[in-house]
Design an enzyme around this catalytic site. Sequence first.
Site, PDB file in Angstrom:
ATOM      1  N   ASN A   7       9.208 -22.184 -23.578  1.00  0.00           N
ATOM      2  CA  ASN A   7       8.865 -20.807 -23.392  1.00  0.00           C
ATOM      3  C   ASN A   7       9.136 -20.152 -24.739  1.00  0.00           C
ATOM      4  O   ASN A   7      10.385 -20.127 -25.206  1.00  0.00           O
ATOM      5  CB  ASN A   7       9.696 -20.497 -22.198  1.00  0.00           C
ATOM      6  CG  ASN A   7       9.461 -19.101 -21.986  1.00  0.00           C
ATOM      7  OD1 ASN A   7       9.341 -18.307 -22.563  1.00  0.00           O
ATOM      8  ND2 ASN A   7       9.529 -18.721 -20.443  1.00  0.00           N
ATOM      9  N   HIS A  10      10.869 -15.543 -26.345  1.00  0.00           N
ATOM     10  CA  HIS A  10      11.904 -14.867 -27.145  1.00  0.00           C
ATOM     11  C   HIS A  10      11.592 -14.780 -28.679  1.00  0.00           C
ATOM     12  O   HIS A  10      12.042 -13.823 -29.419  1.00  0.00           O
ATOM     13  CB  HIS A  10      13.062 -15.418 -26.919  1.00  0.00           C
ATOM     14  CG  HIS A  10      13.683 -15.288 -25.454  1.00  0.00           C
ATOM     15  ND1 HIS A  10      13.986 -13.861 -25.060  1.00  0.00           N
ATOM     16  CD2 HIS A  10      13.998 -16.228 -24.597  1.00  0.00           C
ATOM     17  CE1 HIS A  10      14.453 -14.069 -24.025  1.00  0.00           C
ATOM     18  NE2 HIS A  10      14.274 -15.178 -23.601  1.00  0.00           N
ATOM     19  N   HIS A  51       5.044 -15.704 -21.035  1.00  0.00           N
ATOM     20  CA  HIS A  51       5.013 -14.880 -19.869  1.00  0.00           C
ATOM     21  C   HIS A  51       4.343 -13.277 -20.326  1.00  0.00           C
ATOM     22  O   HIS A  51       4.961 -12.863 -21.030  1.00  0.00           O
ATOM     23  CB  HIS A  51       6.539 -14.536 -19.412  1.00  0.00           C
ATOM     24  CG  HIS A  51       6.647 -13.621 -18.434  1.00  0.00           C
ATOM     25  ND1 HIS A  51       7.846 -13.209 -17.508  1.00  0.00           N
ATOM     26  CD2 HIS A  51       5.660 -13.104 -17.439  1.00  0.00           C
ATOM     27  CE1 HIS A  51       7.635 -12.760 -16.445  1.00  0.00           C
ATOM     28  NE2 HIS A  51       6.330 -12.343 -16.458  1.00  0.00           N
ATOM     29  N   ARG A  53       4.048 -10.316 -19.546  1.00  0.00           N
ATOM     30  CA  ARG A  53       4.544  -9.239 -18.644  1.00  0.00           C
ATOM     31  C   ARG A  53       3.721  -8.160 -18.479  1.00  0.00           C
ATOM     32  O   ARG A  53       3.173  -7.530 -19.502  1.00  0.00           O
ATOM     33  CB  ARG A  53       5.925  -8.784 -18.878  1.00  0.00           C
ATOM     34  CG  ARG A  53       7.226  -9.826 -19.012  1.00  0.00           C
ATOM     35  CD  ARG A  53       8.423  -9.278 -19.426  1.00  0.00           C
ATOM     36  NE  ARG A  53       8.935  -8.464 -18.655  1.00  0.00           N
ATOM     37  CZ  ARG A  53       9.533  -8.498 -17.264  1.00  0.00           C
ATOM     38  NH1 ARG A  53      10.014  -9.787 -16.955  1.00  0.00           N
ATOM     39  NH2 ARG A  53      10.004  -7.565 -16.402  1.00  0.00           N
ATOM     40  N   ARG A  57       6.920  -6.545 -22.826  1.00  0.00           N
ATOM     41  CA  ARG A  57       8.046  -6.337 -23.639  1.00  0.00           C
ATOM     42  C   ARG A  57       8.079  -7.494 -24.778  1.00  0.00           C
ATOM     43  O   ARG A  57       9.056  -6.980 -25.483  1.00  0.00           O
ATOM     44  CB  ARG A  57       9.033  -6.290 -22.849  1.00  0.00           C
ATOM     45  CG  ARG A  57       9.784  -7.622 -22.383  1.00  0.00           C
ATOM     46  CD  ARG A  57      10.930  -7.512 -21.669  1.00  0.00           C
ATOM     47  NE  ARG A  57      10.956  -6.510 -20.423  1.00  0.00           N
ATOM     48  CZ  ARG A  57      11.937  -7.070 -19.379  1.00  0.00           C
ATOM     49  NH1 ARG A  57      12.788  -7.949 -19.389  1.00  0.00           N
ATOM     50  NH2 ARG A  57      11.851  -6.190 -18.428  1.00  0.00           N
ATOM     51  N   GLU A  78       3.037 -17.758 -17.375  1.00  0.00           N
ATOM     52  CA  GLU A  78       3.831 -17.073 -16.488  1.00  0.00           C
ATOM     53  C   GLU A  78       3.255 -15.714 -16.045  1.00  0.00           C
ATOM     54  O   GLU A  78       2.948 -14.747 -17.092  1.00  0.00           O
ATOM     55  CB  GLU A  78       5.163 -16.954 -16.845  1.00  0.00           C
ATOM     56  CG  GLU A  78       5.915 -18.222 -16.595  1.00  0.00           C
ATOM     57  CD  GLU A  78       7.313 -18.117 -17.162  1.00  0.00           C
ATOM     58  OE1 GLU A  78       7.732 -16.848 -17.450  1.00  0.00           O
ATOM     59  OE2 GLU A  78       7.926 -19.107 -17.618  1.00  0.00           O
ATOM     60  N   THR A 109      17.258 -13.111  -3.171  1.00  0.00           N
ATOM     61  CA  THR A 109      18.612 -12.861  -3.541  1.00  0.00           C
ATOM     62  C   THR A 109      18.946 -13.301  -4.809  1.00  0.00           C
ATOM     63  O   THR A 109      19.769 -12.822  -5.611  1.00  0.00           O
ATOM     64  CB  THR A 109      19.614 -13.189  -2.406  1.00  0.00           C
ATOM     65  OG1 THR A 109      19.189 -14.651  -1.911  1.00  0.00           O
ATOM     66  CG2 THR A 109      19.649 -12.315  -1.377  1.00  0.00           C
ATOM     67  N   GLU A 159       8.236 -24.306  -9.332  1.00  0.00           N
ATOM     68  CA  GLU A 159       9.101 -24.480 -10.537  1.00  0.00           C
ATOM     69  C   GLU A 159      10.556 -24.063  -9.943  1.00  0.00           C
ATOM     70  O   GLU A 159      10.581 -22.917  -9.353  1.00  0.00           O
ATOM     71  CB  GLU A 159       8.831 -23.710 -11.574  1.00  0.00           C
ATOM     72  CG  GLU A 159       9.726 -23.643 -12.821  1.00  0.00           C
ATOM     73  CD  GLU A 159       9.585 -22.878 -14.186  1.00  0.00           C
ATOM     74  OE1 GLU A 159       8.421 -23.285 -14.412  1.00  0.00           O
ATOM     75  OE2 GLU A 159      10.336 -22.434 -14.749  1.00  0.00           O
ATOM     76  N   HIS A 199      15.037 -22.072 -16.190  1.00  0.00           N
ATOM     77  CA  HIS A 199      15.937 -21.134 -16.395  1.00  0.00           C
ATOM     78  C   HIS A 199      17.394 -21.680 -16.616  1.00  0.00           C
ATOM     79  O   HIS A 199      17.911 -22.196 -15.904  1.00  0.00           O
ATOM     80  CB  HIS A 199      15.640 -20.067 -15.306  1.00  0.00           C
ATOM     81  CG  HIS A 199      16.106 -18.835 -15.619  1.00  0.00           C
ATOM     82  ND1 HIS A 199      15.258 -17.852 -16.294  1.00  0.00           N
ATOM     83  CD2 HIS A 199      17.425 -18.045 -16.002  1.00  0.00           C
ATOM     84  CE1 HIS A 199      15.718 -16.894 -16.464  1.00  0.00           C
ATOM     85  NE2 HIS A 199      17.232 -16.886 -16.277  1.00  0.00           N
TER      86      HIS A 199
END
Length: 246
Positions: A7, A10, A51, A53, A57, A78, A109, A159, A199
Site C-alpha cells: 500500500n 503514505h 486508496h 479517498r 488526502r 481501495e 465498532t 480482507e 492493517h
Amino acid sequence: MILLGVNIDHCATLRQARYKGVSLEDPIVEPNPVSLSLVAEDSGADGITVHLREDRRHIQEGDVTALKQKMKTRLNLEMACTDAMTDFALKLKPNSVCLVPESRQEITTEGGLDVVSGKNRVKACIEAMNAAGIKTSLFIDPDPLQIEWSVKLGAPWIELHTGAYANAYYSSKRSAEFKRLVSAAELAHSLGLIVNAGHGINYVNIAEVKTLPYVHELNIGHSIVARSLSYGLHEAVAEMKRLMKL
Ligand code: PXP
C-alpha cells in the site's frame, strides 16, 4: 506462498504535506508514489494498493491512472462504496477493488466496512464490478456476521481487518484477537471466499500473522514506508553532504 500487496498511500501523504495543489507533473514535486510503486514491484511486491479517498488526502486521480499504465503487477484500488468511485473504477479497470469505509456511518465498532447496514450499496457495487471482470474485496472485521453477509452479497474476496489484533499486540488481548482472525479466516475459507488481510501489519507481528490459515494476500503500507525511511536516511544525508562539498 502468501502474496504481498504494498500500500503506497503514505508516499503520497508525504508529498501532499509539502506539495498539495501543485501539479503532479511539476518536477519539483516529490516523492512520487508511482515511481516508488515500480521500485516496490522490482523488490518483490506482488501487487500495489492505492486508496483514492473522497477527500483526496493522499493519492490523487493522476497517480492512479499513471500507475495503471506503468505498473507490471496487479492494481488493487481501495475505495468508498459510492456511485462516483464505482464509475471511476469501471473506467480505470483495476485488477481488484477493495471496498473500505470512509465515513463514520459505514464503520463497524472496530473499523471495518459494515456490509450488513450498507448491504444494498455494497451489493450494487459488487454486481457492477463482477460484470466488468473486476474482483471485489470487502474490508471487514473478523466477525462471523460480516463474513456471512459478504458471501450473501456475492463478494469473491474479503480482507480481514487486522488492526484490532495489531493494536493489542503488546497487551493481554493479543491471543484472543489472533484467535478471532484464525476463526474468521477458517469460516471465510469454508464459505468459498478468498481471504486477504491487512492493517497494522509490521516487521514484528508478521511472524504470527503469516501463520493465519488460508491467507492469499497481505496488504501492508505504513510499516514498509516507515522502514524505507530508516533504511534510506543514511544515504540521503550522506548524498546531501557530498553535494555541499562539491
Ligand atoms: N488494507 C486496507 C483496506 C487499508 O485501508 C489499509 C490502510 O490504508 C491497509 C491495508 C494497510 O494498512 P497499514 O498502512 O497499517 O499497513
